[in-house]
Motif scaffolding. Structure first.
Motif, PDB file in Angstrom:
ATOM      1  N   LEU A   1       0.837  -1.209   0.000  1.00 26.80           N
ATOM      2  CA  LEU A   1       0.000   0.000   0.000  1.00 26.80           C
ATOM      3  C   LEU A   1       0.871   1.258   0.000  1.00 26.80           C
ATOM      4  O   LEU A   1       0.575   2.232  -0.694  1.00 26.80           O
ATOM      5  N   GLY A   2       1.972   1.213   0.765  1.00 26.95           N
ATOM      6  CA  GLY A   2       2.876   2.367   0.836  1.00 26.95           C
ATOM      7  C   GLY A   2       3.373   2.761  -0.547  1.00 26.95           C
ATOM      8  O   GLY A   2       3.382   3.949  -0.908  1.00 26.95           O
ATOM      9  N   LEU A   3       3.748   1.787  -1.331  1.00 32.45           N
ATOM     10  CA  LEU A   3       4.232   2.083  -2.689  1.00 32.45           C
ATOM     11  C   LEU A   3       3.081   2.499  -3.593  1.00 32.45           C
ATOM     12  O   LEU A   3       3.186   3.470  -4.351  1.00 32.45           O
ATOM     13  N   ASP A   4       1.948   1.787  -3.481  1.00 31.17           N
ATOM     14  CA  ASP A   4       0.846   2.066  -4.407  1.00 31.17           C
ATOM     15  C   ASP A   4       0.261   3.459  -4.190  1.00 31.17           C
ATOM     16  O   ASP A   4      -0.163   4.105  -5.148  1.00 31.17           O
ATOM     17  N   ILE A   5       0.269   3.927  -2.937  1.00 30.19           N
ATOM     18  CA  ILE A   5      -0.225   5.288  -2.695  1.00 30.19           C
ATOM     19  C   ILE A   5       0.654   6.290  -3.444  1.00 30.19           C
ATOM     20  O   ILE A   5       0.159   7.259  -4.016  1.00 30.19           O
ATOM     21  N   LEU A   6       1.954   6.039  -3.455  1.00 33.61           N
ATOM     22  CA  LEU A   6       2.852   6.962  -4.170  1.00 33.61           C
ATOM     23  C   LEU A   6       2.659   6.854  -5.682  1.00 33.61           C
ATOM     24  O   LEU A   6       2.722   7.853  -6.400  1.00 33.61           O
ATOM     25  N   GLN A   7       2.410   5.623  -6.155  1.00 35.22           N
ATOM     26  CA  GLN A   7       2.286   5.438  -7.613  1.00 35.22           C
ATOM     27  C   GLN A   7       0.915   5.825  -8.152  1.00 35.22           C
ATOM     28  O   GLN A   7       0.802   6.320  -9.265  1.00 35.22           O
ATOM     29  N   HIS A   8      -0.127   5.544  -7.354  1.00 31.21           N
ATOM     30  CA  HIS A   8      -1.505   5.795  -7.820  1.00 31.21           C
ATOM     31  C   HIS A   8      -2.307   6.512  -6.744  1.00 31.21           C
ATOM     32  O   HIS A   8      -3.318   5.983  -6.243  1.00 31.21           O
ATOM     33  N   PRO A   9      -1.903   7.717  -6.355  1.00 33.07           N
ATOM     34  CA  PRO A   9      -2.598   8.395  -5.252  1.00 33.07           C
ATOM     35  C   PRO A   9      -4.071   8.647  -5.536  1.00 33.07           C
ATOM     36  O   PRO A   9      -4.893   8.642  -4.630  1.00 33.07           O
ATOM     37  N   GLY A  10      -4.408   8.819  -6.820  1.00 31.36           N
ATOM     38  CA  GLY A  10      -5.801   9.104  -7.186  1.00 31.36           C
ATOM     39  C   GLY A  10      -6.731   7.934  -6.936  1.00 31.36           C
ATOM     40  O   GLY A  10      -7.956   8.090  -6.956  1.00 31.36           O
ATOM     41  N   ALA A  11      -6.163   6.747  -6.686  1.00 26.69           N
ATOM     42  CA  ALA A  11      -7.003   5.558  -6.476  1.00 26.69           C
ATOM     43  C   ALA A  11      -7.534   5.480  -5.053  1.00 26.69           C
ATOM     44  O   ALA A  11      -8.336   4.599  -4.743  1.00 26.69           O
TER      45      ALA A  11
ATOM     46  N   TYR B   1       5.247  12.920   0.871  1.00 29.15           N
ATOM     47  CA  TYR B   1       6.100  13.128  -0.306  1.00 29.15           C
ATOM     48  C   TYR B   1       5.275  13.627  -1.500  1.00 29.15           C
ATOM     49  O   TYR B   1       5.753  14.433  -2.301  1.00 29.15           O
ATOM     50  N   LEU B   2       4.016  13.160  -1.557  1.00 26.36           N
ATOM     51  CA  LEU B   2       3.149  13.508  -2.692  1.00 26.36           C
ATOM     52  C   LEU B   2       2.832  15.001  -2.752  1.00 26.36           C
ATOM     53  O   LEU B   2       2.478  15.517  -3.802  1.00 26.36           O
ATOM     54  N   VAL B   3       2.902  15.669  -1.603  1.00 20.76           N
ATOM     55  CA  VAL B   3       2.489  17.085  -1.577  1.00 20.76           C
ATOM     56  C   VAL B   3       3.646  18.030  -1.267  1.00 20.76           C
ATOM     57  O   VAL B   3       3.437  19.220  -1.040  1.00 20.76           O
ATOM     58  N   GLY B   4       4.860  17.494  -1.197  1.00 21.48           N
ATOM     59  CA  GLY B   4       6.006  18.372  -0.969  1.00 21.48           C
ATOM     60  C   GLY B   4       6.676  18.186   0.377  1.00 21.48           C
ATOM     61  O   GLY B   4       7.571  18.948   0.728  1.00 21.48           O
ATOM     62  N   GLY B   5       6.238  17.198   1.131  1.00 19.93           N
ATOM     63  CA  GLY B   5       6.960  16.877   2.363  1.00 19.93           C
ATOM     64  C   GLY B   5       6.200  17.177   3.633  1.00 19.93           C
ATOM     65  O   GLY B   5       5.047  17.621   3.633  1.00 19.93           O
ATOM     66  N   LEU B   6       6.882  16.939   4.739  1.00 22.04           N
ATOM     67  CA  LEU B   6       6.237  17.007   6.054  1.00 22.04           C
ATOM     68  C   LEU B   6       5.810  18.409   6.450  1.00 22.04           C
ATOM     69  O   LEU B   6       4.943  18.577   7.305  1.00 22.04           O
ATOM     70  N   GLY B   7       6.410  19.407   5.852  1.00 24.76           N
ATOM     71  CA  GLY B   7       6.052  20.778   6.207  1.00 24.76           C
ATOM     72  C   GLY B   7       4.637  21.162   5.795  1.00 24.76           C
ATOM     73  O   GLY B   7       4.161  22.246   6.143  1.00 24.76           O
ATOM     74  N   LEU B   8       3.947  20.282   5.056  1.00 24.52           N
ATOM     75  CA  LEU B   8       2.644  20.676   4.496  1.00 24.52           C
ATOM     76  C   LEU B   8       1.445  19.906   5.039  1.00 24.52           C
ATOM     77  O   LEU B   8       0.315  20.263   4.745  1.00 24.52           O
ATOM     78  N   VAL B   9       1.697  18.831   5.798  1.00 25.21           N
ATOM     79  CA  VAL B   9       0.567  17.947   6.124  1.00 25.21           C
ATOM     80  C   VAL B   9       0.092  18.131   7.567  1.00 25.21           C
ATOM     81  O   VAL B   9       0.863  17.943   8.517  1.00 25.21           O
ATOM     82  N   PRO B  10      -1.194  18.463   7.727  1.00 25.38           N
ATOM     83  CA  PRO B  10      -1.755  18.662   9.064  1.00 25.38           C
ATOM     84  C   PRO B  10      -2.406  17.381   9.587  1.00 25.38           C
ATOM     85  O   PRO B  10      -2.519  16.392   8.866  1.00 25.38           O
ATOM     86  N   SER B  11      -2.861  17.431  10.821  1.00 26.15           N
ATOM     87  CA  SER B  11      -3.654  16.300  11.306  1.00 26.15           C
ATOM     88  C   SER B  11      -4.594  16.732  12.414  1.00 26.15           C
ATOM     89  O   SER B  11      -4.387  17.757  13.074  1.00 26.15           O
ATOM     90  N   ALA B  12      -5.628  15.920  12.567  1.00 22.77           N
ATOM     91  CA  ALA B  12      -6.575  16.092  13.668  1.00 22.77           C
ATOM     92  C   ALA B  12      -6.556  14.828  14.508  1.00 22.77           C
ATOM     93  O   ALA B  12      -6.568  13.727  13.957  1.00 22.77           O
ATOM     94  N   ASN B  13      -6.501  15.000  15.816  1.00 22.64           N
ATOM     95  CA  ASN B  13      -6.608  13.862  16.738  1.00 22.64           C
ATOM     96  C   ASN B  13      -7.948  14.020  17.450  1.00 22.64           C
ATOM     97  O   ASN B  13      -8.132  14.942  18.247  1.00 22.64           O
ATOM     98  N   ILE B  14      -8.881  13.126  17.130  1.00 25.48           N
ATOM     99  CA  ILE B  14     -10.254  13.320  17.578  1.00 25.48           C
ATOM    100  C   ILE B  14     -10.691  12.186  18.502  1.00 25.48           C
ATOM    101  O   ILE B  14     -10.453  11.008  18.207  1.00 25.48           O
ATOM    102  N   GLY B  15     -11.338  12.548  19.579  1.00 27.19           N
ATOM    103  CA  GLY B  15     -11.978  11.554  20.438  1.00 27.19           C
ATOM    104  C   GLY B  15     -13.446  11.899  20.582  1.00 27.19           C
ATOM    105  O   GLY B  15     -13.959  12.795  19.911  1.00 27.19           O
TER     106      GLY B  15
END
Ligand SMILES: NC(=O)C1=CN([C@@H]2O[C@H](COP(=O)(O)OP(=O)(O)OC[C@H]3O[C@@H](n4cnc5c(N)ncnc54)[C@H](O)[C@@H]3O)[C@@H](O)[C@H]2O)C=CC1
Ligand SMILES: CC(C)CC(=O)C(=O)O
Length: 325
Positions: free
Chosen positions: A193-203, A223-237
């Motif tokens: 899955l790790g590789l396929d997400i990079l190869q076919h992210p649109g799937a 990596y798909l969007v330019g690296g760690l400086g760009l990706v946010p997250s939410a931790n929800i309970g």
């Protein structure tokens, strides 16, 4: 009054969170913002990285904006961020990775798995218990199915059930829940899955997986969007919510005013959306887009702007507000 806890943490948390904090202040000066000081720096100064009183303070907030904390590979040091996720029962870690042509939401189980904290180091052997509970799995896959229902309706289950019995358990529960909900699903071994997400992210639409796999696959997908400086997250309970960049404290660049604050700004946008201000969230995203289009970029994405220069440009795009720090 809406109360927002601000946790800068360690390293570049001290640089990117003030930018995101100012964006929130600009949009919502009426909120009550209060700092909570936890992390490795606090441990170095006081011997305590996070006190019970800090957890109690975080629980008084409507939402937490969190930078990152250094977790050194030491035998007796407990990760503060893992402690907070468990103490606030923030079981769903939502990590969106999107750009032109793809829009993936990684839904990472956030309170058990390999990060259960049940482990020991003996003289000749070390063990970590990988806990995958029925309750923990049902609630994370149900959260992922709800997300899929609000998106393109497709669920991918990431696991390593060929090797780990705990993942046979995880996969079987996820499949049963997906069938029960009538959602379209497939499942994949996490390494492929790790590789396929990079190869076919649109799937991909929503990817649900266990704690450590979600941690790794979201860093890789950045990596798909330019690296760690760009990706946010939410931790929800069910009661609390904490918003943080996917990246860590980045000691290699800390204190140099070169960290990219986009992930922190996007985390602030996710925070606003969570507490009901979808328009504010969109304004932050749109301001980031405006600044990027104007050619102001930090070094990690090919520019030369500093953290504050980029931050000031975003604040200006947001509302022409002077930066006070
Ligand atoms: N949620 C949290 O508090 C997290 C904490 N950590 C901790 O952070 C510390 C450093 O961990 P690393 O593995 O180095 O991961 P990291 O995410 O801090 O850094 C990895 C690489 O990405 C770069 N990077 C990260 N954020 C960036 C940004 N905003 N702008 C530009 N470049 C950026 C760094 O310079 C580094 O080269 C460790 O103590 C780790 O345990 C790591 C991940 C999450
Ligand atoms: C200290 C780590 C568990 C933090 C991390 O890598 C993460 O959750 O993203």
């Amino acid at each position: 009054m809406t109360r927002i806890a601000i946790v800068e943490g360690d390293g570049i948390g001290h640089e990117v969170i003030p930018v995101a904090h100012q964006a929130l202040e600009l949009l919502h000066p009426e909120y009550d913002y209060f700092p909570v000081d936890v992390g490795y720096g606090r441990w170095e100064q006081t011997g305590c990285p996070c006190a019970d009183a800090d957890i109690a303070a975080l629980k008084t907030a409507d939402a937490v904006l969190f930078g990152a904390v250094t977790t050194p590979p030491m035998r007796d040091y407990q990760s503060v961020v893992l402690r907070i996720r468990k103490a606030l029962d923030l079981y769903a870690n939502l990590r969106p990775v999107k750009s032109d042509g793809f829009d993936i939401l990684i839904v990472r189980e956030n309170t058990e798995g390999m990060y259960s904290g049940i482990e020991e180091i003996g003289p000749d052997r070390a063990t970590t218990l990988r806990v995958v509970s029925r309750t923990g799995t049902e609630r994370i896959v149900r959260a992922a199915i709800r997300c899929a229902g609000q998106r393109r309706g497709k669920l991918t289950i990431g696991h390593k059930a060929n090797v780990l019995k705990s993942d046979v358990f995880f996969r079987d529960i996820c499949i049963a829940e997906a069938q029960n909900a009538g959602v379209e699903y497939n499942d994949k071994y996490i390494d492929a899955l790790g590789l396929d997400i990079l190869q076919h992210p649109g799937a991909y639409d929503v990817v649900v997986t266990t704690n450590i796999f979600g941690d790794i696959i979201s860093d890789v997908s950045s990596y798909l969007v330019g690296g760690l400086g760009l990706v946010p997250s939410a931790n929800i309970g069910d009661r609390y919510a904490l918003f943080e960049p996917v990246h860590g404290s980045a000691p290699d660049i800390a204190g140099k005013n070169i960290a990219n604050p986009i992930a922190a700004l996007r985390s602030a946008a996710m925070l606003l959306a969570h507490i009901g201000d979808q328009e504010g969230a969109e304004r932050i995203e749109s301001a980031i887009g405006t600044v990027i289009s104007s050619g102001i970029l930090t070094r990690d994405i090919g520019g030369s702007a500093g953290t504050w220069e980029f931050g000031e440009a975003v604040l200006k795009a947001l509302g022409n507000c002077p930066v006070g720090r």
